[in-house]
Design a protein around this motif. Structure first.
Motif, PDB file in Angstrom:
ATOM      1  N   ARG A 100     -26.017  10.068 -29.381  1.00 54.39           N
ATOM      2  CA  ARG A 100     -26.692  10.988 -28.466  1.00 54.39           C
ATOM      3  C   ARG A 100     -28.202  10.920 -28.613  1.00 54.39           C
ATOM      4  O   ARG A 100     -28.938  11.093 -27.631  1.00 54.39           O
ATOM      5  CB  ARG A 100     -26.218  12.414 -28.728  1.00 54.39           C
ATOM      6  N   ALA A 101     -28.687  10.663 -29.826  1.00 51.92           N
ATOM      7  CA  ALA A 101     -30.129  10.669 -30.062  1.00 51.92           C
ATOM      8  C   ALA A 101     -30.803   9.364 -29.669  1.00 51.92           C
ATOM      9  O   ALA A 101     -31.933   9.376 -29.163  1.00 51.92           O
ATOM     10  CB  ALA A 101     -30.407  10.969 -31.540  1.00 51.92           C
ATOM     11  N   PHE A 102     -30.124   8.216 -29.863  1.00 53.35           N
ATOM     12  CA  PHE A 102     -30.815   6.942 -29.740  1.00 53.35           C
ATOM     13  C   PHE A 102     -30.263   6.010 -28.673  1.00 53.35           C
ATOM     14  O   PHE A 102     -30.951   5.048 -28.310  1.00 53.35           O
ATOM     15  CB  PHE A 102     -30.798   6.216 -31.093  1.00 53.35           C
ATOM     16  N   LEU A 103     -29.078   6.251 -28.184  1.00 53.20           N
ATOM     17  CA  LEU A 103     -28.520   5.361 -27.163  1.00 53.20           C
ATOM     18  C   LEU A 103     -28.641   6.027 -25.804  1.00 53.20           C
ATOM     19  O   LEU A 103     -27.874   6.924 -25.457  1.00 53.20           O
ATOM     20  CB  LEU A 103     -27.059   5.033 -27.477  1.00 53.20           C
ATOM     21  N   ILE A 104     -29.630   5.578 -25.030  1.00 58.84           N
ATOM     22  CA  ILE A 104     -29.921   6.192 -23.735  1.00 58.84           C
ATOM     23  C   ILE A 104     -30.042   5.112 -22.672  1.00 58.84           C
ATOM     24  O   ILE A 104     -30.192   3.922 -22.969  1.00 58.84           O
ATOM     25  CB  ILE A 104     -31.215   7.030 -23.788  1.00 58.84           C
ATOM     26  N   ASP A 105     -29.975   5.544 -21.401  1.00 62.15           N
ATOM     27  CA  ASP A 105     -30.146   4.606 -20.301  1.00 62.15           C
ATOM     28  C   ASP A 105     -31.569   4.704 -19.753  1.00 62.15           C
ATOM     29  O   ASP A 105     -32.416   5.425 -20.292  1.00 62.15           O
ATOM     30  CB  ASP A 105     -29.110   4.857 -19.203  1.00 62.15           C
ATOM     31  N   GLY A 106     -31.834   3.986 -18.667  1.00 62.58           N
ATOM     32  CA  GLY A 106     -33.173   3.944 -18.107  1.00 62.58           C
ATOM     33  C   GLY A 106     -33.662   5.254 -17.544  1.00 62.58           C
ATOM     34  O   GLY A 106     -34.858   5.408 -17.265  1.00 62.58           O
ATOM     35  N   LEU A 107     -32.760   6.214 -17.375  1.00 63.20           N
ATOM     36  CA  LEU A 107     -33.127   7.531 -16.847  1.00 63.20           C
ATOM     37  C   LEU A 107     -33.208   8.579 -17.950  1.00 63.20           C
ATOM     38  O   LEU A 107     -33.179   9.777 -17.669  1.00 63.20           O
ATOM     39  CB  LEU A 107     -32.120   7.962 -15.780  1.00 63.20           C
ATOM     40  N   CYS A 108     -33.281   8.119 -19.191  1.00 65.08           N
ATOM     41  CA  CYS A 108     -33.413   9.004 -20.370  1.00 65.08           C
ATOM     42  C   CYS A 108     -32.170   9.858 -20.598  1.00 65.08           C
ATOM     43  O   CYS A 108     -32.261  10.921 -21.232  1.00 65.08           O
ATOM     44  CB  CYS A 108     -34.639   9.907 -20.250  1.00 65.08           C
ATOM     45  N   ARG A 109     -31.035   9.418 -20.105  1.00 62.61           N
ATOM     46  CA  ARG A 109     -29.800  10.167 -20.306  1.00 62.61           C
ATOM     47  C   ARG A 109     -28.976   9.503 -21.410  1.00 62.61           C
ATOM     48  O   ARG A 109     -29.038   8.281 -21.579  1.00 62.61           O
ATOM     49  CB  ARG A 109     -28.977  10.200 -19.019  1.00 62.61           C
ATOM     50  N   PRO A 110     -28.200  10.295 -22.159  1.00 63.74           N
ATOM     51  CA  PRO A 110     -27.292   9.688 -23.142  1.00 63.74           C
ATOM     52  C   PRO A 110     -26.372   8.693 -22.451  1.00 63.74           C
ATOM     53  O   PRO A 110     -25.801   8.974 -21.393  1.00 63.74           O
ATOM     54  CB  PRO A 110     -26.525  10.885 -23.699  1.00 63.74           C
ATOM     55  N   ALA A 111     -26.250   7.517 -23.026  1.00 59.72           N
ATOM     56  CA  ALA A 111     -25.473   6.448 -22.404  1.00 59.72           C
ATOM     57  C   ALA A 111     -24.177   6.214 -23.167  1.00 59.72           C
ATOM     58  O   ALA A 111     -24.085   6.482 -24.362  1.00 59.72           O
ATOM     59  CB  ALA A 111     -26.292   5.160 -22.374  1.00 59.72           C
ATOM     60  N   LYS A 112     -23.182   5.731 -22.453  1.00 63.22           N
ATOM     61  CA  LYS A 112     -21.952   5.328 -23.118  1.00 63.22           C
ATOM     62  C   LYS A 112     -22.245   4.101 -23.961  1.00 63.22           C
ATOM     63  O   LYS A 112     -22.738   3.094 -23.459  1.00 63.22           O
ATOM     64  CB  LYS A 112     -20.867   5.007 -22.088  1.00 63.22           C
ATOM     65  N   PRO A 113     -21.958   4.158 -25.278  1.00 65.38           N
ATOM     66  CA  PRO A 113     -22.274   3.017 -26.147  1.00 65.38           C
ATOM     67  C   PRO A 113     -21.651   1.732 -25.642  1.00 65.38           C
ATOM     68  O   PRO A 113     -20.474   1.689 -25.267  1.00 65.38           O
ATOM     69  CB  PRO A 113     -21.698   3.439 -27.507  1.00 65.38           C
TER      70      PRO A 113
END
Length: 862
Positions: A523-536
């Motif tokens: 949740r803290a470090f894996l994000i997408d281009g829109l600054c949202r938490p991304a699915k690993p």
């Protein structure tokens, strides 16, 4: 002036010199003296010759190596030029041309420099090597002015100038020739010209795909960036370094991004963000793209990482959930341990019920006498028969066990009687008082011993473990005495059934804290281009065109291994990449095989395992006396992964057997599942895998906890590299050690990496390591210096502190950017600090500033 012998004016003569020589004269000078006729006198020629000798014989005009440590002498040498010019003009009153030109240069250029740096030198600022960077940059400007002056003086005496005769360039050329040597890249660690595997070729293809995307020239060598372990401290420091590298266009030129633990937070952030980027997105490692692009401030993507600095913090509900998860693990572990103890206690109860203590004592006495006689007889018999006793290991182990059993039996009986005396023969109130008194006293004694004698910790923890297990067995034994044989048998049967059920049903990964830790990190470090938490993302699905090829380093824990390579290590270097995963001990398999065998394995899992700092088995730091308690208290961030090479075996989950291996620290590489934890438990810098691939240029960002500057990470790497690969890392760390005021002289060192000669190699291959250390030199900005006053532990806060505030985050990030910027000062590299710096030119520039020529490159003068 003397008699005119030229038809040229000063303006015409000086303008006819080289651009460098004429540049020291400004418009005001030419307005005042430009119309004079150029006609130096004999006194001018003598004075020019004398001052020329002063210039070419001084440190002031010679190349000043970065680590030569003669800044104060160079400053003094330049200051002394005023005295020599004064004496010459006093002795030669007719040297008007010389006097006008020399004093113009000294007053216009040199005097401001010496006035500025004399005060700083007195204050001790030049004692710090890093603090002298600005001095060196300005010194080069002054040196160019003095060299230009010498050319003008030599035009007075019609001779060749200093710019053509200055020494020192031969050494630079020698180092450059050395650094031009080829170093053969070995994808996946395999020799390029050998019979390469599919994995090696697939890794090479992915690296070349990234080079093509960033338009990096094809080359037969590789470069790697390594980010060390150290939790959020290391991640933040590394982020600052990468910001500095991005400003110079360097990040796209690194082929590999090798990370450990906290460094993996920053590396996984880039891997997830760029590895899932859409083709039309503006996400890349380029300085003008996100996430490193700056407009009026930091990009939102980097700011999102800043906000995740206290990633373990959470709501009250999250904290309650964590407590319950840990409690569940503790409960299940205790159920297993106590069930096993109950089985042992039941056997103890049956035997003691059937045979009296008097008989047991006689058995113990006579068996001991018999065993002693046997121990004396066996060597005689073996010697008589000519057979070696050393080869009879199984027989000796059996004899040893038989010898130990009787005394243990008697001792356990004594604990039974002691337990009866202190507890079970007293009232409930008395029992409570005794328990609290004994427990309280133990805590006081243990606390005092821990505080004063740290070496006693193994003995104390081992003694406590044995005592707790013995008292638990005695308590169960006494309970069986009270309830009788029938109830005892029924209870023991229930314990056996419960153990059997847990053995076949329980997944011990689900009871550890690994999943909680993985979720918080993701949740803290894996994000997408829109600054949202991304699915690993799955590692096999990483798009390698935009991201450096990621290597996430872990430790394969095998304290129970019989392989001689693991003796004293208890672990091997385990790595995960988009192509393969594995370790030398268990070999490497395609990453898709690992993902197939472990459905939960993705980037978040690898990141969390790489940072699983707290584990019952911790590689080099595995201690059996602490493994038991770490397991019982469920302080388990590591996990068990199924080895795809063991895919045909029956177990579908890590079982109670694996939990017992954690309890006893006996895991090995032969089972269906292997135990993985923090990469720092074996190699904390992330350089090991880059050496295995024979990278020519390596930048290592060391953010480990090292407040005393003992360099455990680097010296441990030196040992592993030499033993495993025959690689020698030459590192002089003196300028990084702490001085009397608690500061280092520099933030970084430049090291040779000497790769061993292979069978087909014609000459030794030499790589280069730029080692950047988390350190302070005293010349940092006011914000960092102020934070150091507020937080004396900075920059080495404990790795256990994973709850960074905004101020703390910024202090480490700013320090990282400061250290990164220092790496590109022209005084160090000899290059202009521009928006795009070639990595090869940069390393050669660093080599010229740091390295002494190899002795083998000097001619034999014997």
């Amino acid at each position: 002036m003397g008699t005119p012998n030229s038809s040229r004016t000063w303006g015409q003569h000086l303008a006819a010199l080289t651009a460098e020589s004429s540049s020291i004269f400004d418009a005001d000078f030419f307005d005042r003296f430009g119309n004079r006729m150029w006609s130096p006198s004999v006194a001018d020629k003598v004075a020019a010759h004398t001052f020329h000798i002063e210039l070419i014989s001084r440190v002031a005009t010679q190349p000043l190596g970065y680590s030569s440590g003669v800044e104060e002498r160079a400053l003094t040498s330049i200051f002394e030029l005023f005295g020599r010019a004064r004496v010459i003009t006093q002795q030669k009153p007719d040297c008007e041309t010389f006097e006008t030109i020399v004093w113009h240069v000294l007053n216009a250029y040199v005097r401001p420099f010496t006035a500025k740096w004399h005060a700083r030198s007195v204050s001790g600022e030049l004692n710090a090597l890093d603090s002298s960077d600005t001095f060196r940059a300005e010194l080069k400007i002054i040196q160019s002015c003095l060299i230009a002056l010498d050319d003008v003086l030599n035009s007075i005496r019609d001779r060749e100038g200093l710019s053509a005769s200055i020494s020192g360039h031969s050494i630079d050329q020698t180092v450059k020739i050395e650094m031009e040597r080829p170093v053969g890249w070995r994808p996946s660690g395999e020799v390029a010209h050998g019979n390469r595997s599919y994995l090696s070729k697939a890794e090479e293809e992915r690296v070349c795909q990234r080079r093509k995307f960033y338009k990096v020239d094809e080359r037969d060598w590789a470069a790697g960036l390594a980010l060390s372990g150290g939790g959020i401290r290391s991640a933040t420091f590394a982020m600052g370094i990468m910001v500095a590298f991005s400003k110079r266009g360097l990040l796209p030129q690194f082929d590999y991004l090798s990370t450990v633990s906290g460094g993996g937070y920053a590396g996984s952030f880039l891997t997830q963000l760029l590895g899932t980027a859409a083709p039309e997105s503006n996400l890349s490692l380029r300085e003008n793209d996100l996430p490193f692009k700056r407009d009026e401030g930091e990009s939102e993507l980097l700011r999102r990482i800043r906000h995740g600095a206290s990633y373990l913090s959470g709501s009250v509900w999250e904290r309650f959930t964590l407590v319950m998860a840990q409690a569940q693990g503790i409960f299940l572990t205790l159920v297993i341990v106590l069930s096993l103890i109950s089985v042992v206690a039941f056997g103890d109860y049956i035997l003691r019920s059937e045979i009296s203590d008097r008989i047991w004592n006689e058995i113990a006495l006579y068996s001991s006498i018999g065993l002693i006689g046997l121990f004396l007889a066996v060597p005689l018999l073996r010697g008589w028969s000519g057979r070696s006793l050393a080869g009879e290991t199984s027989w000796m182990a059996l004899l040893g066990a038989l010898f130990v059993v009787p005394p243990l039996w008697v001792g356990l009986g004594g604990i039974h009687r002691l337990t009866d005396l202190f507890l079970f023969e007293r009232s409930g109130v008395e029992q409570l008082i005794i328990i609290w008194t004994v427990v309280g006293s133990l805590f006081i004694i243990i606390g005092a011993a821990f505080a004063r004698i740290s070496l006693s910790r193994p003995i104390i923890l081992s003694a406590i473990s044995i005592a707790v297990l013995a008292v638990a067995e005695a308590s169960a034994y006494r309970a069986f005495q009270i309830v009788g044989l029938g109830s005892a048998a029924l209870f023991t049967a229930g314990a056996v059934l419960l153990l059997t059920a847990l053995w076949f049903v329980l997944d011990i990964n689900s009871t550890s804290l690994h999943n909680f830790y993985r979720t918080k990190l993701a949740r803290a470090f894996l994000i997408d281009g829109l600054c949202r938490p991304a699915k690993p993302i799955k590692l096999s699905a990483v798009d390698s065109s935009r991201s450096p090829f990621p290597i996430l380093n872990c430790a394969l824990n095998v304290p129970g291994s019989t392989d001689p390579r693991m003796r004293g290590r208890h672990a091997d270097v385990m790595s995960f990449t988009p192509v393969a995963a594995g370790a030398p001990l268990i070999d490497y398999s395609p990453i898709m095989d690992w993902e197939g065998a472990n459905p939960s394995l993705d980037l978040a899992t690898a990141m969390a395992l790489s940072g699983a700092a707290l584990s019952p088995q911790m590689g080099l730091r595995t201690k059996r006396y602490s493994s038991f308690w770490l397991t019982v208290l469920n302080l388990r961030l590591g996990a068990w992964l199924r080895n795809p090479k063991a895919i045909g075996r029956r177990t579908s989950r890590p079982t109670v057997k694996n939990l017992l291996q954690e309890l006893l620290a006996t895991a090995d590489e032969k089972g269906t599942y292997v135990q993985i934890s923090d990469g720092g438990h074996i190699e904390n810098l992330g350089i090991y895998e880059l050496l295995r691939r024979r990278c020519r240029f390596i930048v290592a960002v060391d953010g480990e906890h090292d407040e005393k500057m003992t360099f455990h990470g680097l010296t441990n790497l030196q040992r592993l590299a030499y033993i495993d690969f025959g690689i020698t890392i030459e590192a002089n760390l003196e300028d990084l050690r702490l001085g009397n005021e608690g500061f280092s002289r520099s933030h970084f060192r430049f090291c040779r990496v000497r790769y061993p000669l292979g069978q087909s190699d014609q000459q030794e291959e030499i790589g280069y390591l730029a080692y950047l250390k988390l350190s302070l030199t005293g010349n940092e900005g006011e914000f960092i210096r102020r934070y150091k006053l507020d937080e004396p532990a900075f920059p080495h806060h404990s790795t256990a502190n994973q709850f960074f505030t905004e101020v703390q985050f910024e202090a480490y990030r700013a320090l990282g950017e400061h250290v990164g910027d220092k790496m590109f000062l022209p005084a160090i590299t000899g290059l202009s600090d521009g928006p795009v710096i070639d990595i090869k030119d940069w390393f050669i520039g660093l080599g010229n500033g740091f390295l002494d020529p190899l002795q083998s490159n000097f001619p034999n003068c014997s």
